[in-house]
Design an enzyme around this catalytic site. Structure first.
Site, short mmCIF file in Angstrom:
data_model
loop_
_atom_site.label_atom_id
_atom_site.label_comp_id
_atom_site.label_asym_id
_atom_site.label_seq_id
_atom_site.Cartn_x
_atom_site.Cartn_y
_atom_site.Cartn_z
N TYR A 1 -25.44 19.52 -34.86
CA TYR A 1 -24.11 20.03 -34.51
C TYR A 1 -23.84 21.48 -34.95
CZ TYR A 1 -23.06 15.20 -33.33
OH TYR A 1 -23.06 13.96 -32.75
N HIS B 1 -18.64 19.41 -25.17
CA HIS B 1 -19.44 18.71 -26.18
C HIS B 1 -20.37 19.71 -26.84
CE1 HIS B 1 -17.96 14.80 -25.07
NE2 HIS B 1 -18.11 15.17 -23.81
#
Length: 151
Positions: free
Chosen positions: A25, A102
């Protein structure tokens, strides 16, 4: 011209950006992402407000509460992307355009992450570009709203 108003919705676990699985991430924190969005919004002539919750109902409430003064949404629904009919219904119910974002490429991950309940209703989706995806989504949404405004 009056600034467009954009609400950014961050779903569950996005408060952990920067510390949660940084190899996947990235290292940008949520406050850093929000600051970058506000700065870019100013450049684009948009007012940007951001909200994060780990609770589905709180996100639904936020959509309903902000819709009267919001032109569009940038939405990273996190895990709710794949499960939340309620969030989908809230976004379609307020009839404001939104872009789904995302941090990771959900299509290159586990099979259960590959289906989004939101994507069919979205103006567009941005996946896999890390925290920069939020900025791409904001640019795309503002451009979309400007085109609509010119009619």
């Amino acid at each position: 011209p009056e600034a467009v108003r954009i609400e950014v919705l961050h779903g569950p676990n996005l408060n952990l950006l920067g510390t949660r699985e940084p190899a996947l991430y990235g290292t940008a924190t949520l406050p850093e992402v929000d600051e970058r969005l506000e700065r870019l919004g100013t450049e684009l002539g948009a007012e940007v407000a951001a909200y994060q919750s780990n609770h589905e109902g709180a996100l639904v409430d936020r959509v309903q509460a902000t819709a009267p003064e919001t032109d569009g949404y940038v939405v990273n629904a996190g895990g709710f992307t794949h499960t939340s009919v309620a969030l989908r219904d809230a976004l379609t119910g307020v009839a404001r355009p939104f872009v789904e974002v995302h941090v990771t490429n959900i299509h290159a991950r586990e099979p259960f992450r590959r289906e989004s309940l939101l994507a069919p209703m979205a103006v567009g989706t941005v996946t896999g570009f890390g925290a920069d995806g939020y900025l791409l989504a904001l640019r795309g949404l503002v451009r979309h709203l400007q085109r609509l405004d010119r009619g």
